[in-house]
Design an enzyme around this catalytic site. Structure first.
Site, mmCIF file in Angstrom:
data_model
loop_
_atom_site.group_PDB
_atom_site.id
_atom_site.type_symbol
_atom_site.label_atom_id
_atom_site.label_comp_id
_atom_site.label_asym_id
_atom_site.label_seq_id
_atom_site.Cartn_x
_atom_site.Cartn_y
_atom_site.Cartn_z
ATOM 1 N N TYR A 144 -4.204 0.750 2.086
ATOM 2 C CA TYR A 144 -4.244 1.315 0.733
ATOM 3 C C TYR A 144 -2.819 1.437 0.208
ATOM 4 O O TYR A 144 -1.952 2.011 0.870
ATOM 5 C CB TYR A 144 -4.908 2.690 0.766
ATOM 6 C CG TYR A 144 -4.962 3.388 -0.576
ATOM 7 C CD1 TYR A 144 -5.778 2.908 -1.594
ATOM 8 C CD2 TYR A 144 -4.204 4.525 -0.820
ATOM 9 C CE1 TYR A 144 -5.840 3.538 -2.828
ATOM 10 C CE2 TYR A 144 -4.263 5.174 -2.048
ATOM 11 C CZ TYR A 144 -5.073 4.679 -3.046
ATOM 12 O OH TYR A 144 -5.130 5.311 -4.260
ATOM 13 N N ASP A 239 5.137 -0.839 3.163
ATOM 14 C CA ASP A 239 4.725 0.388 2.469
ATOM 15 C C ASP A 239 4.898 1.569 3.421
ATOM 16 O O ASP A 239 4.105 1.754 4.347
ATOM 17 C CB ASP A 239 3.273 0.254 2.011
ATOM 18 C CG ASP A 239 2.797 1.452 1.199
ATOM 19 O OD1 ASP A 239 3.454 2.509 1.243
ATOM 20 O OD2 ASP A 239 1.760 1.330 0.529
ATOM 21 N N LYS A 271 5.693 10.789 -0.646
ATOM 22 C CA LYS A 271 5.264 11.947 0.126
ATOM 23 C C LYS A 271 6.424 12.797 0.623
ATOM 24 O O LYS A 271 6.920 13.652 -0.103
ATOM 25 C CB LYS A 271 4.321 11.506 1.257
ATOM 26 C CG LYS A 271 3.032 10.863 0.734
ATOM 27 C CD LYS A 271 2.037 10.591 1.829
ATOM 28 C CE LYS A 271 0.807 9.864 1.311
ATOM 29 N NZ LYS A 271 -0.067 10.705 0.482
#
Length: 438
Positions: A144, A239, A271
């Site tokens: 994702y 990623d 994050k």
């Protein structure tokens, strides 16, 4: 399930004004059932809901809370920054300091700050296409990368949690240039590049996937991806929105890339680098990054990019994440993995616990290592519903989906682990007795 009247009241109000009553789908508890818990406050390893009940938090805002909630030194830094103003629409010192810290810790030469992981991956893809003059991109099923149109093809996370079969709202031509392959499958990657190599702008992968559950790359797999991209004139995008600054101070690249001597061409971050505020980034080789406006022709912009509050929180978090902090994270995660495994084994629940550093997840009803999305989908995810609610009733807040990873923080202490250990036996029994939904 323990009654949560205040949460129920808020959820009813939210349903009247927001789709599904939430602002991000997995929060709706659709995969586990029941009423979403509305939180009022967090401190260290603990959350308190609007009904006054406390929980050990194993979600950590889906990864950012590396130090735990409301760390006093992070709060002090934020308070000082807020007193100076919340947004200027101009450059400010905190964004320079955070960018310097990211460059110093990772493989990137240059970095551009944005406000979300989706924005980071979207911009990295655009930059890769601009740099190579090619259109096709390669991704892996179950990985994702945010809700970028072209990357929602066979995505993990909330897409699989909710059972969404495709990508409604995304025109077919948008994903026509997206090649989706099985993760950890070298032969499939080689075949894709053999057929489309001259058309592929980039390959993007989670450095260590955590959105189909935690499925680590096989030894040497990321290095192989880097090499085959280079050989074919494509860019390799790693990623690290989830793994960046969480599994090591240098992210997952610090686990093998730094040691084995390879680096991705572009990296996305998020994050942890925001310290709990909306912040993300993408960076990479100087020659690639210099194609971005205002230096080059590839346009990217953001009104709140480099926000002084978010960058201050992120910098404070990174500065406080010492080697001792990472040691505590790893030790806590290892102990928790042991406790979960022993409890499930004691009740005869077939399972496997997989980790990427201190990130981990449980795969239910399987005994062989999960290597890709197809493997992950074979698990008995329906057992997790009973396990989740038993833990929730006992005051442990887990991700409301079997396809998400569990996060610990440096604030998880003996008291937090004790509550988890006390909750696990009954939760394991609930999982053992669970019946598959019709």
């Amino acid at each position: 399930m323990t009654p949560t009247p205040a949460s129920q009241k808020l959820f009813d109000r939210a349903l009247a004004v927001s789709p599904g009553g939430v602002n991000s789908p997995v929060r709706a508890f659709r995969a586990v059932g029941g009423t979403p818990i509305f939180m009022k406050s967090g401190s260290g390893a603990w959350l308190t809901d609007v009904d006054g009940k406390t929980y050990v938090d194993l979600v950590g805002s889906w990864g950012p809370m590396l130090l735990g909630h409301a760390h006093p030194e992070v709060l002090a830094a934020v308070d000082s920054a807020v007193a100076l103003g919340t947004s200027f629409g101009t450059p400010s010192e905190p964004e320079v300091l955070l960018a310097e810290e990211i460059v110093a810790r990772t493989s990137v030469d240059s970095v551009r700050l944005v406000s979300s992981g989706t924005e980071a991956t979207m911009s990295a893809i655009r930059l890769a296409r601009g740099f190579t003059g090619r259109d096709k991109i390669v991704k892996f099923a179950g990985c994702y990368h945010g809700h970028v149109d072209a990357l929602l093809a066979e995505a993990g996370s909330g897409v699989v949690t909710l059972g969404i079969p495709g990508t409604p709202g995304v025109p077919a031509h948008v994903t026509a240039d997206t090649i989706v392959l099985p993760f950890n499958d070298r032969a499939a990657v080689e075949a894709a590049f053999a057929e489309y190599g001259a058309e592929i702008a980039c390959l993007i992968t989670e450095a260590a996937p955590g959105n189909m559950g935690v499925v680590p790359p096989a030894p040497g797999f990321n290095a192989f991806l880097s090499e085959i991209c280079t050989a074919n004139g494509a860019l390799f995008i790693s990623d690290e929105v989830m793994t960046g600054f969480r599994v090591t101070s240098a992210g997952h690249w610090g686990v093998d890339g730094k040691v084995e001597g390879w680096s991705p061409d572009l990296v996305t971050f998020g994050k942890v680098m925001g310290g709990g505020f909306p912040a993300a980034a993408f960076g990479g080789r100087a020659d690639v990054m210099n194609l971005l406006a205002p230096v080059g022709p590839v346009y990217q912009a953001g009104t709140l990019s480099g926000n002084p509050i978010a960058t201050t929180a992120g910098l404070a978090t990174l500065k406080l994440a010492t080697p001792d902090s990472y040691g505590r994270l790893d030790a806590t995660s290892a102990e928790l993995q042991r406790l979960v495994g022993e409890a499930l084994t004691a009740e005869g629940v077939e399972h496997i616990v997989q980790n990427a550093g201190n990130m981990f997840s449980v795969f239910w009803g399987v005994t062989d290592r999960v290597a890709n999305f197809a493997d992950a989908q074979e698990q008995e995810a329906w057992r997790y519903k009973a396990f989740f609610h038993a833990m929730l009733d006992a005051g442990v807040y887990l991700p409301p989906s079997a396809f998400e990873c569990w996060f610990v923080s440096a604030a998880h202490d003996a008291e937090a682990l004790s509550r988890i250990a006390e909750a696990l036996p009954s939760a394991a029994r609930a999982a053992a007795r669970a019946e598959k939904d019709n």
